[in-house]
Write a protein that holds these residues in place. Sequence first.
Motif, mmCIF file in Angstrom:
data_model
loop_
_atom_site.group_PDB
_atom_site.id
_atom_site.type_symbol
_atom_site.label_atom_id
_atom_site.label_comp_id
_atom_site.label_asym_id
_atom_site.label_seq_id
_atom_site.Cartn_x
_atom_site.Cartn_y
_atom_site.Cartn_z
ATOM 1 N N ASN A 285 1.272 -0.851 0.055
ATOM 2 C CA ASN A 285 0.178 -0.107 0.153
ATOM 3 C C ASN A 285 1.036 1.244 -0.147
ATOM 4 O OD1 ASN A 285 -2.543 -1.098 0.565
ATOM 5 N ND2 ASN A 285 -1.463 -1.922 2.213
ATOM 6 N N THR A 286 1.671 1.227 0.759
ATOM 7 C CA THR A 286 3.033 2.538 0.959
ATOM 8 C C THR A 286 4.235 2.416 0.553
ATOM 9 O OG1 THR A 286 2.702 2.416 3.207
ATOM 10 C CG2 THR A 286 1.403 3.642 2.456
ATOM 11 N N GLY A 287 5.012 1.542 0.210
ATOM 12 C CA GLY A 287 5.944 1.194 0.057
ATOM 13 C C GLY A 287 6.863 -0.010 -1.580
ATOM 14 N N ALA A 366 7.060 1.454 10.605
ATOM 15 C CA ALA A 366 6.447 2.793 11.287
ATOM 16 C C ALA A 366 7.572 3.616 10.160
ATOM 17 C CB ALA A 366 5.634 3.535 11.777
ATOM 18 N N PRO A 367 7.270 4.958 9.440
ATOM 19 C CA PRO A 367 9.068 5.640 8.956
ATOM 20 C C PRO A 367 9.057 6.445 10.627
ATOM 21 C CG PRO A 367 6.994 5.868 7.629
ATOM 22 C CD PRO A 367 6.612 5.476 8.947
ATOM 23 N N LEU A 368 10.180 6.601 10.642
ATOM 24 C CA LEU A 368 10.567 7.689 11.287
ATOM 25 C C LEU A 368 10.897 9.600 10.903
ATOM 26 C CD1 LEU A 368 12.814 8.440 14.466
ATOM 27 C CD2 LEU A 368 14.640 8.111 12.477
ATOM 28 N N VAL A 369 10.290 9.960 11.982
ATOM 29 C CA VAL A 369 9.311 11.053 11.770
ATOM 30 C C VAL A 369 10.795 12.433 13.383
ATOM 31 C CG1 VAL A 369 8.129 13.184 12.704
ATOM 32 C CG2 VAL A 369 7.553 11.395 11.426
ATOM 33 N N PRO A 370 11.901 12.478 12.607
ATOM 34 C CA PRO A 370 12.259 13.189 14.076
ATOM 35 C C PRO A 370 11.950 14.359 14.883
ATOM 36 C CG PRO A 370 13.242 13.836 11.528
ATOM 37 C CD PRO A 370 11.654 13.419 11.146
ATOM 38 N N ASN A 371 12.595 15.228 15.405
ATOM 39 C CA ASN A 371 12.038 16.272 16.564
ATOM 40 C C ASN A 371 12.655 17.471 15.766
ATOM 41 O OD1 ASN A 371 10.401 17.323 18.811
ATOM 42 N ND2 ASN A 371 11.580 16.632 20.556
ATOM 43 N N LEU A 372 11.952 17.400 14.979
ATOM 44 C CA LEU A 372 12.321 18.494 14.042
ATOM 45 C C LEU A 372 11.824 19.958 14.820
ATOM 46 C CD1 LEU A 372 14.869 19.846 12.231
ATOM 47 C CD2 LEU A 372 13.093 19.331 10.787
ATOM 48 N N PRO A 379 4.131 21.392 6.089
ATOM 49 C CA PRO A 379 3.325 19.975 4.863
ATOM 50 C C PRO A 379 4.333 19.067 4.855
ATOM 51 C CG PRO A 379 4.172 21.746 3.064
ATOM 52 C CD PRO A 379 3.632 22.203 4.871
ATOM 53 N N PHE A 380 4.549 18.279 6.008
ATOM 54 C CA PHE A 380 5.732 17.283 5.655
ATOM 55 C C PHE A 380 5.681 16.369 4.907
ATOM 56 C CE2 PHE A 380 4.806 16.147 9.240
ATOM 57 C CZ PHE A 380 4.918 14.671 9.862
ATOM 58 N N ALA A 381 5.801 14.916 4.335
ATOM 59 C CA ALA A 381 5.519 13.892 3.974
ATOM 60 C C ALA A 381 6.384 12.290 4.740
ATOM 61 C CB ALA A 381 5.171 13.234 2.671
ATOM 62 N N THR A 382 5.937 11.855 4.438
ATOM 63 C CA THR A 382 6.601 10.268 5.396
ATOM 64 C C THR A 382 6.608 9.484 3.105
ATOM 65 O OG1 THR A 382 5.454 8.968 6.452
ATOM 66 C CG2 THR A 382 6.335 10.521 7.644
ATOM 67 N N SER A 383 7.303 7.775 3.775
ATOM 68 C CA SER A 383 6.597 6.704 2.868
ATOM 69 C C SER A 383 5.500 7.084 2.968
ATOM 70 C CB SER A 383 7.985 6.275 2.900
ATOM 71 O OG SER A 383 7.601 5.188 4.288
ATOM 72 N N GLU A 384 4.485 6.866 4.218
ATOM 73 C CA GLU A 384 3.173 6.626 3.565
ATOM 74 C C GLU A 384 2.411 7.595 3.966
ATOM 75 O OE1 GLU A 384 2.548 5.376 8.061
ATOM 76 O OE2 GLU A 384 3.627 2.970 8.002
ATOM 77 N N THR A 385 2.433 7.956 3.668
ATOM 78 C CA THR A 385 2.075 9.737 3.617
ATOM 79 C C THR A 385 1.824 10.508 1.981
ATOM 80 O OG1 THR A 385 2.824 11.557 4.307
ATOM 81 C CG2 THR A 385 1.127 10.313 5.562
ATOM 82 N N LEU A 386 3.245 9.583 1.807
ATOM 83 C CA LEU A 386 3.228 10.511 -0.001
ATOM 84 C C LEU A 386 2.527 10.336 -0.885
ATOM 85 C CD1 LEU A 386 6.157 11.566 -1.634
ATOM 86 C CD2 LEU A 386 6.679 8.871 -1.894
ATOM 87 N N TRP A 387 2.058 9.536 -0.882
ATOM 88 C CA TRP A 387 0.688 9.035 -2.205
ATOM 89 C C TRP A 387 -0.451 9.406 -1.529
ATOM 90 C CZ3 TRP A 387 4.449 6.857 -4.227
ATOM 91 C CH2 TRP A 387 5.458 6.409 -4.073
ATOM 92 N N ASP A 388 -0.597 11.002 -0.823
ATOM 93 C CA ASP A 388 -2.067 11.509 -1.063
ATOM 94 C C ASP A 388 -1.704 12.902 -1.807
ATOM 95 O OD1 ASP A 388 -2.854 9.104 1.083
ATOM 96 O OD2 ASP A 388 -1.693 10.077 2.305
#
Length: 702
Positions: A285-287, A366-372, A379-388
């Motif tokens: 689905n996302t990978g 799950a994708p690692l989201v840093p404490n940045l 509007p950031f995306a990860t490998s899971e939400t990129l497809w939206d």
Amino acid sequence: MSGTAVARGAWWRPAAFGLVIVLVVAAVIALGRHRLTLAGLEAHAAALGAAVAQHRVAAFALYFAVYVVATAISLPGAVVLTLAAGALFGVVAGSILVSFAASIGASLAFLSARFLLRDAALARFPGLFARIERGIARDGALYLISLRLVPAVPFVAINLLAGLTSLPLRRFYWASQIGMLPATLIFVNAGASLATLGPHQAILTPRLIMGLLLLAALPVAAPLLRNALAARQRYAGWRRPRRFDRNLVVIGAGSAGLVTAYVASALKASVTLIEQAAMGGDCLNTGCVPSKALLHAARGGMDYSQARAAVRAAIAAIAPHDSVARYQSLGVDVRRGHATIETPWSVSVDGETLTTRAIVIATGAAPLVPNLPGLADCPFATSETLWDIEALPARLVVLGGGPIGCEMAQAFARLGSTVTLVELADRLLGREDDDVSAAMAAALRRDGVAVLTGHRAVAVHRDDAGFSLEALHGDAPVMLRFDRILVALGRVPRTAGFGLEALGIALTPAKTIETDAWLQTILPNVFACGDVAGPYQFTHVAGFQAGFAALNGLFAPFWRFRPDYRAVPAVTYTSPEIARVGLNQRAAREAGIAFETTRYAFSELDRAIAEGDTEGFVTVLTKPGSDRILGATIVGTQAGEMLTGFTIAMQHKLGLKKLLGVIYPYPTRSEAIRAVAGQWRQRHASARGLAVLAWFHARRRG
């Protein structure tokens, strides 16, 4: 001043250790002169027996003291002393003497090692002892007991190594007392049997034969006994059901979970598969599937709208393979909902409890989201939400230069985005060799990607003009404008929310579920596989592990199957592709493994020349002086397909000579396998042998 005092006062520990070594050597020499051997004691058996009979209590006390001292300073000859104890004092008294004297002496050696050597050992090997400490914290006493039960493990080594850990003295003493008792009884019994033999009696009496058989059985029985004791301790507090609803419950329907359920159902087991999100997991689905479809679409010249349609079409075409309907047709009970492990034998699904003989955890990562700072508000995306993302970002910043970051940077650049890739390290693809990383950077730059290595992301800012990423290159700040930012910094295992904490299932420093070589957790009927277990986060490894998890879950403890990771392939699907199996030069150097390198460039390959696609190379690492393959790396078109030849060779221990003898179709890229094997063979040809051949052919010409 305190540091100076410590430095001046630290001299006495190595001096004390050196003194102990001198005393031990002197004692060994002295005992050698007095022949502390079985033959030597046998020669004095009559005199010793008479002395013991006349002064039994004093002899017992003296022998006890001698045994304690001998074990405390790690003198050789413990077996002879144990046999002699049986011969002099009999089975009961001899066993009591040896059991307590050996444990006390071992404890003194344990304390000596801790006092004299521990600080130096911890400073020299911090990583090693950190791993040992984790094992000790989990089941140190049981592990020590199992070592004591195996006579082949040196008694002295156990005492000294245990003293270097944080194992409490009390636990060490009782584990030693319990663990050494079976061998003590067997050796004392053997000594008592030898003492009763007359000059014309058979040596192998039934009593002695039984003792020797028990001694031979100890190495086999020790792990079984340890596992039984560990299981009894870990299952304390839970009541095991008399009957079970299922043979296996699998949590997670990604690659690992699907394969586990498939194998279990094929073996006619009753299996339930639980998934709270989409069937097929991240890969479908996302990978893997959407990312490769996007790369293919970008390579084929599609625009972003067409590429998104191609991605959706690919997912839809493959989804029936992983669907609920298909798995139900295979006999799998598929449940949609959240799973919680309540006990080692029960799992609840949205309020319904199922009992099961075994559980397999395959919850993925799950994708690692840093404490940045500022990231959550942009509007950031990860490998899971990129497809939206519905519209192509004009400016895309990719955070992370690993395989995912490189693949998506290239895809979006070819689709028309202005892409900037930001990587903290000084090069891309940190696990690859320098020339591979350089080839990747060059390929991305050709496609218009701005590759910024050695840049550390600091914060995300927003102003009237939009969003920007602040990064530091050394001490110099760099501001990068973007419309979207893709976070591709790796993945973290999904371990929370399934009840692992209540069961005491431990995690590794990498936050994966801690398993043994058979994928068992500390609870023998609970297994883990795939990304949540590691050590590799590849879909193909997850599926590979899953078959073993299913077999072990269904058939342990009667049969157990261990996965073999000697040939794990990995591919980055950029253009050119980067494929590797086994060691590369960087990994071999870090591990201290000697190797030879053979390299073949695609600029010499006929198929590559004919197609005008000669970028890349094949590098093979072999054991020095041997054709044994340690690893292979391929950079070029269809590198992932070509890698299979090396993977099969490594898995089945086939050397380059075997690969050289295979017929490859012409012209194909797979001929590069034969070419690199031929280069190795030519380099290792014997000069003397070639000279002999030249002489032979000259003589045949007359």
